[in-house]
Design an enzyme around this catalytic site. Structure first.
Site, PDB file in Angstrom:
ATOM      1  N   SER A 105     -10.897   2.617   9.412  1.00 41.23           N
ATOM      2  CA  SER A 105     -10.335   1.413   8.797  1.00 41.23           C
ATOM      3  C   SER A 105      -8.848   1.371   9.118  1.00 41.23           C
ATOM      4  CB  SER A 105     -10.583   1.412   7.286  1.00 41.23           C
ATOM      5  OG  SER A 105     -10.186   2.644   6.712  1.00 41.23           O
ATOM      6  N   ASP A 131       4.517  -0.036  -7.120  1.00 41.25           N
ATOM      7  CA  ASP A 131       5.831   0.579  -7.330  1.00 41.25           C
ATOM      8  C   ASP A 131       6.549  -0.106  -8.473  1.00 41.25           C
ATOM      9  OD1 ASP A 131       5.416   2.227  -5.164  1.00 41.25           O
ATOM     10  OD2 ASP A 131       6.109   0.694  -3.759  1.00 41.25           O
ATOM     11  N   HIS A 147      -8.415   6.379   7.849  1.00 39.82           N
ATOM     12  CA  HIS A 147      -7.781   5.098   7.513  1.00 39.82           C
ATOM     13  C   HIS A 147      -6.387   5.103   8.131  1.00 39.82           C
ATOM     14  CE1 HIS A 147      -6.967   1.503   5.084  1.00 39.82           C
ATOM     15  NE2 HIS A 147      -5.800   2.033   4.758  1.00 39.82           N
ATOM     16  N   ARG A 153      -1.458   1.133  -8.843  1.00 41.15           N
ATOM     17  CA  ARG A 153      -0.505   0.869  -9.919  1.00 41.15           C
ATOM     18  C   ARG A 153       0.620   0.006  -9.367  1.00 41.15           C
ATOM     19  NH1 ARG A 153       3.705   5.031 -12.460  1.00 41.15           N
ATOM     20  NH2 ARG A 153       4.897   4.213 -10.728  1.00 41.15           N
TER      21      ARG A 153
END
Length: 280
Positions: free
Chosen positions: A11, A104, A261, A102
């Site tokens: 990916s 930065d 990835h 989450r």
């Protein structure tokens, strides 16, 4: 060894370009990488309000390649209402995968948003949309830069996965043992989802050093010293980088990593060279 022997395959990650030239260039990069039949593309999300729209636009243009495309979704600075709208829009656009982060913490920003951690974001996506989305979360083999300890970071990771993630993608690293150690410890905590190593091709030493200091990725001293020795000789840096990353990927795949990835930085050449070396 071919990456196609691995159920998750390869990916690639892109960031939303902010110029017309950048957008144009990304289309060529997208097509060159789509030819390798990746399992998915992902598109990052930057801090600040305007970027979610840029992410959404980039996802649309990247997806025209016919490759499953996963937008990054951040809970920092978003409230549930905004996220709800975004999830509805992605469903309407037939997006089936997300990378839940989450995000930065922007400096000097008062409101963090209603959801503070990635596990809360994953729970929220599941509550709102059931099993519609395949959700990926981030993993930090060398510990999150803000984590108080490796153990705490590992517990946070397990919590995030158990909230409903289907897979995890790691921060990039150059020491395969860091990855294997992390996976082994995560398995002991009951995490069974695939943990895909994130790969950062080496093409420019200054940029790499800056990125790595910011995100807590360790550049081993022998790699640092060799890159420093090449100075401005970008050809030697790229050849050395290709060799180092190819060897890293071989070690990872031979050790059972479920795929790779690539953090492309919107470039195709370096990732393609490594894939050619791997016969993927």
């Amino acid at each position: 060894m071919s990456a196609h022997e691995h159920p998750l395959g390869i990916s690639f990650e892109f960031f939303p370009p902010n110029t017309e030239a950048g957008k144009e260039k990304l289309l060529g990069v997208r097509d060159a990488l789509a030819a390798r039949k990746p399992r998915f593309f992902s598109v990052t999300y930057g801090a600040g309000g305007s970027t979610q729209a840029r992410t959404t636009q980039t996802v649309k243009s990247v997806r025209e390649s016919g490759i499953n495309t996963a937008p990054h979704l951040s809970c920092i600075g978003s409230d549930k209402g905004e996220l709800r709208e975004l999830l509805a829009q992605y469903r309407e656009d037939d997006i089936n995968s997300l990378v839940a982060l989450r995000g930065d913490l922007p400096s000097g920003m008062g409101g963090i948003g209603e959801l503070r951690y990635a596990n809360e974001l994953v729970e929220f996506i599941r509550e709102e949309t059931g099993d519609h989305f395949e959700i990926a979360v981030a993993a930090y083999p060398e510990s999150h830069p803000q984590a108080p300890s490796f153990e705490r970071d590992l517990e946070n990771f397990a919590r995030k996965v158990k909230a409903g993630a289907n897979l995890a993608i790691t921060q990039y690293f150059f020491n395969p043992d860091a990855y294997f150690h992390f996976v082994e410890r995560a398995r002991r905590l009951g995490v069974e989802t695939p943990i895909i190593p994130g790969i950062m091709p080496i093409t420019n030493y200054t940029k790499l050093a800056r990125f790595s200091d910011a995100c807590g990725a360790d550049i081993p001293r022998w790699i640092r010293k060799q890159l420093e020795a090449y100075g401005d000789d970008s050809e030697s840096i790229q050849a050395f980088g290709e060799e180092v990353i190819t060897r890293l990927c071989e070690r990872l795949l031979d050790g059972g990593a479920p795929g790779l990835h690539f953090y492309t930085l919107n470039q195709a050449k370096a990732s393609l060279k490594v894939l050619d070396n791997l016969g993927a």
